[in-house]
Design an enzyme around this catalytic site. Structure first.
Site, PDB file in Angstrom:
ATOM      1  N   GLU A 111       0.820  -1.208   0.000  1.00 21.16           N
ATOM      2  CA  GLU A 111       0.000   0.000   0.000  1.00 21.16           C
ATOM      3  C   GLU A 111       0.859   1.264   0.000  1.00 21.16           C
ATOM      4  O   GLU A 111       0.469   2.291  -0.572  1.00 21.16           O
ATOM      5  CB  GLU A 111      -0.960  -0.030   1.184  1.00 21.16           C
ATOM      6  N   GLU A 131      -4.198  -9.539   3.207  1.00 20.12           N
ATOM      7  CA  GLU A 131      -5.066  -9.236   4.348  1.00 20.12           C
ATOM      8  C   GLU A 131      -6.239 -10.197   4.493  1.00 20.12           C
ATOM      9  O   GLU A 131      -6.600 -10.591   5.613  1.00 20.12           O
ATOM     10  CB  GLU A 131      -5.577  -7.789   4.252  1.00 20.12           C
TER      11      GLU A 131
END
Length: 257
Positions: A111, A131
């Site tokens: 990210e 995730e």
């Protein structure tokens, strides 16, 4: 000149800043202090008119494993600042930023990469948003930015499976700007940053601003809003210097004015 800010090293080299996440014992995972140090580095970057480009990388052949889950589980604060996770994902710097990726850039590490403007990766680098495999969501920008960087269905596959993506496949998808040999990502990113920094700083900053902000402009307002940003550049001393240097067949001398 290199300055250590806790677990982050900041180096200024002429018009280029190099920011290094330096927590090799935990694969450069991000805890609260690291996020604060990164945020401070980006604040310094944006506040320095002498800096035209920046590179972010990780130490010891690893970009970042993302959030430091052990530190958080031990009672640590969320690793973010007013700029968001890692001091970047909500509010990236205005100055062009290049990710130099070696090893793994996964979870929050990926990210961070997605918040950058350009990506240089070693051929053996690996990206991923795992995730969902941990019952979590990639809410640090992964869900928002990845589908804008690569084809929708490929992005959804990576997001919903948590599978990893190799650097060469990422380059094929347009996610990686340049590939480098293992160990060579930072050097290649520096060269790219120096090419950016050789250009008019006002023009570079305005160009990035238009590209970023125009994503939610309507077609009827786009050119008017662009004009408000680029017109001051057009009438700047740097623009006159660029034209004069071209006619005189010499390198321009930028003043940022």
């Amino acid at each position: 000149m290199t300055v250590a800010q806790g677990q982050v090293a900041v180096e200024r080299d002429n018009a280029v800043m190099v920011i290094t996440i330096d927590r090799p014992a935990v694969r450069n995972a991000i805890d609260y202090d690291t996020a604060q140090a990164l945020s401070a580095a980006f604040d310094e970057l944006d506040a320095s008119p002498s800096l035209s480009a920046a590179v972010i990388t990780g130490s010891n052949g690893m970009f970042s494993a993302g959030m430091d889950l052990k530190a958080f589980a031990a009672g640590g604060r969320l690793p973010r600042s007013e700029r968001g996770f890692a001091g970047i994902v909500w509010k990236p710097p205005r100055t062009p930023l290049i990710a130099a990726v070696e090893g793994f850039a996964v979870g929050g590490g990926f990210e961070i990469v997605l918040a950058c403007d350009l990506v240089v990766a070693a051929r053996d680098a690996v990206f991923g948003l795992p995730e969902v495999q941990r019952g979590q969501c990639a809410s640090g920008g992964g869900l928002l930015r990845l589908p804008r960087r690569i084809p929708y269905h490929r992005a959804m596959e990576l997001i919903l499976t948590g599978e990893r993506l190799g650097a060469e496949a990422a380059e094929h998808l347009g996610l990686v700007t340049r590939l480098a040999p293992p160990g060579g990502a930072l050097a290649e990113a520096r060269r790219l940053a120096e090419r950016i920094a050789a250009n008019g700083p006002l023009a570079v900053a305005a160009s990035k601003r238009v590209v970023v902000e125009s994503q939610d402009w309507s077609s009827t307002e786009a050119f008017d809003r662009q004009e408000a940003i680029v017109d001051p550049v057009r009438s700047s001393a740097d623009a006159r210097e660029g034209a004069l240097a071209f006619s005189e067949k010499r390198a321009p001398i930028w003043r940022g004015e």
